[in-house]
Every structure is written in C-alpha cells, then in structure tokens.
Design a protein around this motif. Structure first.
Motif, PDB file in Angstrom:
ATOM      1  N   ARG A   1      47.662  22.058  93.522  1.00  0.00           N
ATOM      2  CA  ARG A   1      48.336  20.771  93.325  1.00  0.00           C
ATOM      3  C   ARG A   1      49.712  20.726  93.992  1.00  0.00           C
ATOM      4  NH1 ARG A   1      45.928  17.415  89.422  1.00  0.00           N
ATOM      5  NH2 ARG A   1      44.342  18.461  88.145  1.00  0.00           N
TER       6      ARG A   1
ATOM      7  N   TYR B   1      56.980  14.316  93.523  1.00  0.00           N
ATOM      8  CA  TYR B   1      56.103  15.273  92.857  1.00  0.00           C
ATOM      9  C   TYR B   1      56.696  16.680  92.949  1.00  0.00           C
ATOM     10  CZ  TYR B   1      52.165  18.112  91.497  1.00  0.00           C
ATOM     11  OH  TYR B   1      51.379  19.035  90.846  1.00  0.00           O
TER      12      TYR B   1
ATOM     13  N   VAL C   1      48.938   9.716  93.186  1.00  0.00           N
ATOM     14  CA  VAL C   1      49.937  10.634  92.626  1.00  0.00           C
ATOM     15  C   VAL C   1      50.868   9.882  91.682  1.00  0.00           C
ATOM     16  CG1 VAL C   1      51.900  12.139  93.163  1.00  0.00           C
ATOM     17  CG2 VAL C   1      49.821  12.246  94.557  1.00  0.00           C
ATOM     18  N   SER C   2      51.271   8.679  92.093  1.00  0.00           N
ATOM     19  CA  SER C   2      52.144   7.852  91.249  1.00  0.00           C
ATOM     20  C   SER C   2      51.457   7.478  89.951  1.00  0.00           C
ATOM     21  CB  SER C   2      52.551   6.592  92.012  1.00  0.00           C
ATOM     22  OG  SER C   2      53.300   5.721  91.192  1.00  0.00           O
TER      23      SER C   2
ATOM     24  N   GLN D   1      52.754  17.286  97.232  1.00  0.00           N
ATOM     25  CA  GLN D   1      54.063  16.890  97.748  1.00  0.00           C
ATOM     26  C   GLN D   1      53.992  16.368  99.182  1.00  0.00           C
ATOM     27  OE1 GLN D   1      56.735  20.446  99.007  1.00  0.00           O
ATOM     28  NE2 GLN D   1      55.302  21.330  97.527  1.00  0.00           N
TER      29      GLN D   1
ATOM     30  N   ALA E   1      58.660  13.684  84.889  1.00  0.00           N
ATOM     31  CA  ALA E   1      58.339  12.492  85.673  1.00  0.00           C
ATOM     32  C   ALA E   1      59.277  11.338  85.328  1.00  0.00           C
ATOM     33  CB  ALA E   1      56.889  12.085  85.434  1.00  0.00           C
TER      34      ALA E   1
ATOM     35  N   TYR F   1      50.984  10.825  87.705  1.00  0.00           N
ATOM     36  CA  TYR F   1      52.161  11.570  87.237  1.00  0.00           C
ATOM     37  C   TYR F   1      53.373  10.697  86.923  1.00  0.00           C
ATOM     38  CZ  TYR F   1      49.490  15.639  88.576  1.00  0.00           C
ATOM     39  OH  TYR F   1      48.496  16.587  88.671  1.00  0.00           O
TER      40      TYR F   1
ATOM     41  N   ASP G   1      55.700  17.794  81.641  1.00  0.00           N
ATOM     42  CA  ASP G   1      55.238  16.854  82.668  1.00  0.00           C
ATOM     43  C   ASP G   1      55.834  15.460  82.497  1.00  0.00           C
ATOM     44  OD1 ASP G   1      53.703  18.769  83.835  1.00  0.00           O
ATOM     45  OD2 ASP G   1      51.769  17.871  83.373  1.00  0.00           O
TER      46      ASP G   1
END
Length: 321
Positions: free
Chosen positions: A150, A199, A184-185, A154, A225, A188, A221
């Motif tokens: 993961r 990220y 991704v948005s 990035q 975020a 996370y 997490d």
C-alpha cells in the motif's frame, strides 16, 4: 516483431509478486529434478494475466537491489529490522527468505530474459524507489503500478499527465483493485487533489508495523487522515503543532511534540525515491513474441513450467491482434 497499439506502462513490484506466488501455490509442485517451482509458475501466470488484462505496450519488473537501504536504516533503525535473518550462518543484513524461494528468483529472471521482458533496479535502493522514479518521470503513457504494498499508493496522480494508478494485489490477483486519487481519497479520507502525497503523510503519522515504523503514539488511520486533510500536509501539521497561536487541540499538539524527532526522520523513509539512477536489463518495450523462443522453451521444460509459459507467450501475442 510487430508493435501493438499504444498501451500503458506496467511497473511490477517483483518481490511483492513472487512472494505472493510462493505462498499461494504448494511447494510440492517441482521441476523434473525435484526443485520447487511454485513461485516461478505462479509469478509467470501473474505476468501473463496482467498482460492479458492491461495490454501494456511497455513493462518493467522492478527489483530490490537493497531490501533495507542504509539511508532509511540510519534515519529509523527499526526499519524492517524484524525481517533480518539472525541465524548463525546468515550473511550480515540478509532478509529472512524461504530457502526454496531464493533459487526460484534466478529461475524467474531467466524466464523474463528469454521472453524479452525488462527488469530494472537501482544500486542501494528498493523496488519501491525504482517504481517511484519510473512513474514520476513518465511523460508518455499511463502508468499502472502492480504491487501488494500500500505504500505505493503515494504515487497515484491525475495531473500532470499521464495518470498513475496502482493495481493493488494485496488480496490476490482475482480481487485486485485499481486505485487512483479518487479511490485513495474515498478510502482514507485524504484530499483527492493531493491524494498520493497526502497518503504518504498519513502513513508517516500512523506508522506501519510491517515495515517497523511505529508512527505517532495515539494517532491511528482516521485521526491521521483527519489531521492531514485539515492542515494539508505533514509539514504544515508539524508547523501548526509548534505554533502557540494555532487552534490545534492540546492533546494532539502534545502527541506531535513528543514525536517531533521521529516525524523528521520517518518522512523520508516512507516517501519513495523519485530520482534514482535506473539500470535496465533491456529496453522496456514489451515484445509480441519471445526474443529467445528456443531458450524459453528449454527453460519451460527444465522447470516444469510449460503451461504458464505458454499462457505468457499467448498473452504477448494477443496484444498484436
């Protein structure tokens, strides 16, 4: 040898894929001489499936020339320390790797060479850094990174073009997911317009036990975020923590202050290198037929890999149809 229509640049995280192949397929599958070939067969099948699915015009299998780079260890000594092979006869700094996997890596590289598939590495660096560099400097084709790591999220981007996507195979190829900034948005909670870099900042805050990165105690997490989304970047977050006039909550400020030195060290450990010197085994243009078919046929027979090699050859040829 004809050239297929333009397709993406496929960047494969070599070790990530052959480790998964090794653990997914029983070791009882062997070559005629008795050597296990489970990783070889599984990896070759993975490449064939990826070529069939994504129809790349270029493909590079990226290699770890140093799985635990010295600059990362100097910054965070715990980096991947739990993976060190501490057995009596191990080489200093060696990684714990199954004894029956190591010989298969050489077999895999032989098959790739005969097929005409490029490999690439960078002295003293990990495959992640090779992938980071090739993805960052690409200016022609869409980039698809294939990995079960993961950390490579990035790299996702929409702009500047071409786009970069990560085909995440952490749950296996059948359940792989294609990640871009939007995905991704959504997953996370980081800003979509800066999802890749955000990220990496979030990962620095929360840590990663699989890489020996402890993160900031008390920040997981969701809180990581939320903080990155609010302040925009790790640098801005740290600056706000040091600013007595910022409206940062006292508890968060205390956690960040206590981890100040860790954050300074960990950020460049988490971030992939994007300007590494790259050594290729051959040009990255993916052929539509093996460059050395006789050699490939001989290897397939010697390694009991006729079926996966045939699927790979078929996948290469299909791209020119």
């Amino acid at each position: 040898m004809s050239s297929p229509a333009a397709g993406p640049l496929l960047l494969l995280d070599g070790a990530s894929l052959w480790f998964r192949a090794f653990h997914a397929i029983p070791e009882k599958i062997t070559a005629p001489d008795g050597r296990p070939v489970n990783a070889l067969r599984g990896f070759t099948d993975m490449v064939a499936a990826l070529v069939k699915q994504h129809a790349p015009s270029r493909l590079v299998v990226c290699l770890d020339l140093d799985w635990r780079p010295s600059f990362r260890v100097a910054l965070v000594p715990s980096y991947k320390a739990h993976r060190l092979d501490e057995s009596v006869d191990a080489e200093p700094g060696a990684e714990v790797v199954p004894d029956t996997l190591t010989p298969q890596v050489d077999m895999i590289l032989e098959v790739l060479e005969a097929a005409g598939i490029a490999t690439a590495g960078s002295a003293g660096l990990e495959a992640d850094d090779v992938i980071g560099t090739l993805a960052t400097r690409e200016r022609t084709d869409e980039v698809i990174v294939v990995s079960g790591d993961r950390d490579l999220l990035q790299l996702v981007r929409d702009e500047p073009t071409p786009p970069v996507r990560v085909f995440y195979v952490g749950r296996g190829l059948a359940k792989a997911e294609l990640w871009g900034p939007a995905e991704v948005s959504a997953k996370y909670g980081v800003p979509q317009d800066n999802a890749g870099l955000a990220y990496a900042d979030m990962a620095t805050l929360r840590g990663d036990a699989s890489d020996g990165l402890p993160g900031v105690p008390g920040i997981g997490d969701k809180s990581a975020a939320t903080l990155i989304s609010r302040f925009g970047s790790l640098d801005a977050l740290v600056a706000a923590a040091h600013d007595p006039d910022s409206d940062m909550a006292r508890g968060v400020r205390a956690k960040l202050a206590a981890a100040d030195e860790y954050l300074k060290a960990a950020a460049p450990v988490v971030q992939v290198v994007r300007d590494a010197p790259i050594d290729y085994s051959r040009p990255d243009l993916l052929p539509t037929s093996p460059v050395d078919p006789d050699r490939l046929h001989a290897l397939a027979a010697a390694y009991n890999a006729e079926s996966p090699v045939k699927r790979l050859v078929t996948a290469l040829a299909t791209r020119s149809a």
